[in-house]
Motif scaffolding. Sequence first.
Motif, mmCIF file in Angstrom:
data_model
loop_
_atom_site.group_PDB
_atom_site.id
_atom_site.type_symbol
_atom_site.label_atom_id
_atom_site.label_comp_id
_atom_site.label_asym_id
_atom_site.label_seq_id
_atom_site.Cartn_x
_atom_site.Cartn_y
_atom_site.Cartn_z
ATOM 1 N N PHE A 112 0.823 -1.211 0.000
ATOM 2 C CA PHE A 112 0.000 0.000 0.000
ATOM 3 C C PHE A 112 0.855 1.258 0.000
ATOM 4 O O PHE A 112 1.770 1.405 0.800
ATOM 5 N N ASP A 113 0.542 2.160 -0.912
ATOM 6 C CA ASP A 113 1.222 3.453 -0.988
ATOM 7 C C ASP A 113 0.220 4.542 -0.637
ATOM 8 O O ASP A 113 -0.681 4.838 -1.427
ATOM 9 N N PRO A 114 0.353 5.187 0.522
ATOM 10 C CA PRO A 114 -0.628 6.203 0.928
ATOM 11 C C PRO A 114 -0.654 7.416 0.014
ATOM 12 O O PRO A 114 -1.631 8.177 0.020
ATOM 13 N N GLN A 115 0.396 7.597 -0.777
ATOM 14 C CA GLN A 115 0.447 8.757 -1.661
ATOM 15 C C GLN A 115 -0.470 8.629 -2.871
ATOM 16 O O GLN A 115 -0.692 9.609 -3.587
ATOM 17 N N ARG A 116 -1.004 7.434 -3.111
ATOM 18 C CA ARG A 116 -1.860 7.239 -4.283
ATOM 19 C C ARG A 116 -3.242 7.855 -4.136
ATOM 20 O O ARG A 116 -3.977 7.978 -5.110
ATOM 21 N N GLY A 117 -3.616 8.195 -2.927
ATOM 22 C CA GLY A 117 -4.880 8.886 -2.726
ATOM 23 C C GLY A 117 -6.094 8.001 -2.602
ATOM 24 O O GLY A 117 -7.218 8.483 -2.739
ATOM 25 N N VAL A 118 -5.907 6.699 -2.374
ATOM 26 C CA VAL A 118 -7.043 5.799 -2.147
ATOM 27 C C VAL A 118 -6.916 5.204 -0.757
ATOM 28 O O VAL A 118 -5.825 5.118 -0.193
ATOM 29 N N ARG A 119 -8.045 4.786 -0.187
ATOM 30 C CA ARG A 119 -8.034 4.185 1.136
ATOM 31 C C ARG A 119 -7.555 2.740 1.057
ATOM 32 O O ARG A 119 -7.750 2.043 0.046
ATOM 33 N N LEU A 120 -6.961 2.282 2.136
ATOM 34 C CA LEU A 120 -6.470 0.908 2.196
ATOM 35 C C LEU A 120 -7.601 -0.090 2.012
ATOM 36 O O LEU A 120 -7.417 -1.144 1.394
ATOM 37 N N VAL A 121 -8.793 0.219 2.517
ATOM 38 C CA VAL A 121 -9.912 -0.712 2.397
ATOM 39 C C VAL A 121 -10.202 -1.025 0.934
ATOM 40 O O VAL A 121 -10.522 -2.166 0.573
ATOM 41 N N SER A 122 -10.089 -0.032 0.085
ATOM 42 C CA SER A 122 -10.339 -0.250 -1.338
ATOM 43 C C SER A 122 -9.203 -1.024 -1.987
ATOM 44 O O SER A 122 -9.419 -1.941 -2.774
ATOM 45 N N PHE A 123 -7.979 -0.652 -1.665
ATOM 46 C CA PHE A 123 -6.810 -1.303 -2.243
ATOM 47 C C PHE A 123 -6.731 -2.771 -1.818
ATOM 48 O O PHE A 123 -6.337 -3.636 -2.603
ATOM 49 N N ALA A 124 -7.130 -3.061 -0.578
ATOM 50 C CA ALA A 124 -6.956 -4.406 -0.033
ATOM 51 C C ALA A 124 -7.927 -5.425 -0.610
ATOM 52 O O ALA A 124 -7.650 -6.625 -0.587
ATOM 53 N N ILE A 125 -9.064 -4.971 -1.112
ATOM 54 C CA ILE A 125 -10.079 -5.909 -1.609
ATOM 55 C C ILE A 125 -9.490 -6.839 -2.674
ATOM 56 O O ILE A 125 -9.735 -8.046 -2.678
ATOM 57 N N HIS A 126 -8.719 -6.293 -3.597
ATOM 58 C CA HIS A 126 -8.133 -7.103 -4.664
ATOM 59 C C HIS A 126 -7.261 -8.216 -4.093
ATOM 60 O O HIS A 126 -7.361 -9.381 -4.501
ATOM 61 N N TRP A 127 -6.396 -7.879 -3.135
ATOM 62 C CA TRP A 127 -5.457 -8.863 -2.593
ATOM 63 C C TRP A 127 -6.172 -9.907 -1.738
ATOM 64 O O TRP A 127 -5.804 -11.094 -1.773
ATOM 65 N N ILE A 128 -7.168 -9.484 -0.981
ATOM 66 C CA ILE A 128 -7.926 -10.433 -0.164
ATOM 67 C C ILE A 128 -8.641 -11.444 -1.050
ATOM 68 O O ILE A 128 -8.573 -12.656 -0.839
ATOM 69 N N LYS A 129 -9.333 -10.940 -2.074
ATOM 70 C CA LYS A 129 -10.059 -11.838 -2.974
ATOM 71 C C LYS A 129 -9.103 -12.739 -3.749
ATOM 72 O O LYS A 129 -9.420 -13.903 -4.015
ATOM 73 N N ALA A 130 -7.939 -12.218 -4.131
ATOM 74 C CA ALA A 130 -6.982 -13.019 -4.894
ATOM 75 C C ALA A 130 -6.531 -14.237 -4.094
ATOM 76 O O ALA A 130 -6.437 -15.352 -4.629
ATOM 77 N N GLU A 131 -6.244 -14.046 -2.806
ATOM 78 C CA GLU A 131 -5.817 -15.170 -1.977
ATOM 79 C C GLU A 131 -6.952 -16.168 -1.772
ATOM 80 O O GLU A 131 -6.730 -17.384 -1.799
ATOM 81 N N ILE A 132 -8.157 -15.666 -1.559
ATOM 82 C CA ILE A 132 -9.293 -16.572 -1.376
ATOM 83 C C ILE A 132 -9.585 -17.329 -2.659
ATOM 84 O O ILE A 132 -9.865 -18.535 -2.642
ATOM 85 N N HIS A 133 -9.514 -16.650 -3.799
ATOM 86 C CA HIS A 133 -9.722 -17.321 -5.084
ATOM 87 C C HIS A 133 -8.713 -18.454 -5.253
ATOM 88 O O HIS A 133 -9.059 -19.557 -5.699
ATOM 89 N N GLU A 134 -7.445 -18.183 -4.939
ATOM 90 C CA GLU A 134 -6.413 -19.204 -5.092
ATOM 91 C C GLU A 134 -6.722 -20.408 -4.208
ATOM 92 O O GLU A 134 -6.549 -21.560 -4.618
ATOM 93 N N TYR A 135 -7.193 -20.151 -2.999
ATOM 94 C CA TYR A 135 -7.543 -21.240 -2.080
ATOM 95 C C TYR A 135 -8.710 -22.058 -2.629
ATOM 96 O O TYR A 135 -8.689 -23.297 -2.583
ATOM 97 N N VAL A 136 -9.719 -21.369 -3.152
ATOM 98 C CA VAL A 136 -10.867 -22.076 -3.715
ATOM 99 C C VAL A 136 -10.439 -22.937 -4.896
ATOM 100 O O VAL A 136 -10.829 -24.102 -5.025
ATOM 101 N N LEU A 137 -9.620 -22.372 -5.778
ATOM 102 C CA LEU A 137 -9.171 -23.114 -6.957
ATOM 103 C C LEU A 137 -8.392 -24.368 -6.583
ATOM 104 O O LEU A 137 -8.456 -25.386 -7.270
#
Length: 294
Positions: A101-126
């Motif tokens: 996470f780079d705070p200078q990008r101007g987005v909240r961590l909650v938004s940025f983290a969704i992609h990474w959380i789902k990616a790990e769960i997807h990998e587990y499901v697969l």
Amino acid sequence: MTQAFALPALPALGSAGGSAGGSIDAYIQAARQFPLLTQEEEFRLATRFRDEADLDAARELVLSHLRLVISIARGYLGYGLPHADLIQEGNIGLMKAVKRFDPQRGVRLVSFAIHWIKAEIHEYVLKNWRMVRLATTKAQRKLFFNLRSMKPTSETLGPGQVADIAHRLSVKPDEVVEMEARMSGHDLALDGDTDDDEVFAPITYLADSSSEPVRVLENRAREHLHNEGLQSALASLDPRSRRIVEARWLVDENPATLHELAAEFGVSAERIRQIEVKAMQKMRATLTLLVAEA
């Protein structure tokens, strides 16, 4: 950022082999005790972690978003996998998001983290859900992960709905019908359990997603990886490794088997598997570097 950090002691999550109901409830209750961060607090902590490698700041960022992981993981319960394991995998994705996470990008961590959380769960499901092994092409995997949310109700899809979903996901109508039949009996309200006072489902946790800044960033990153990133990763391979990866993973229909490629190159199927594993590891490292530089 090479430092590692871990969560402080929380009630232990159960596993697939034991009774997890009680520990899950205790874990959720414990996760709710950590306060949400204001934008200013989040920026300050993320800056400390980025500039000073302050692991205490990283822990605070992770702990304040545990409820987000719980909420996202609940949306994957319909695949019949343990809730505790889904949360554990999602927590791994959350920690990866905090590291990147780079705070200078101007987005909240909650938004940025969704992609990474789902990616790990997807990998587990697969890796663990038996039915997904029948979805061997990219289009079928896309159908697997999107069909449930695209169905307007729990009722069986009508011909018009089947045709619409097939068109939107670039698959055959028969494939939509077949996947729906396989997944029937696992319907789950993606908004969560209305009897639970956990209110941090994504739809309530986030602002309106129609113009979310993270969507723009994710789309750009995804397009970069699908085009330049994938080509760069493939270019890093030797001709034999590239041929194996392309034949196994980058065709929409009839991917080659290990035995077919073994016959083509005159080696054993186990040798083809070893080459494939090393090639995928090398590509993953290349893509990770490109993401870090983006």
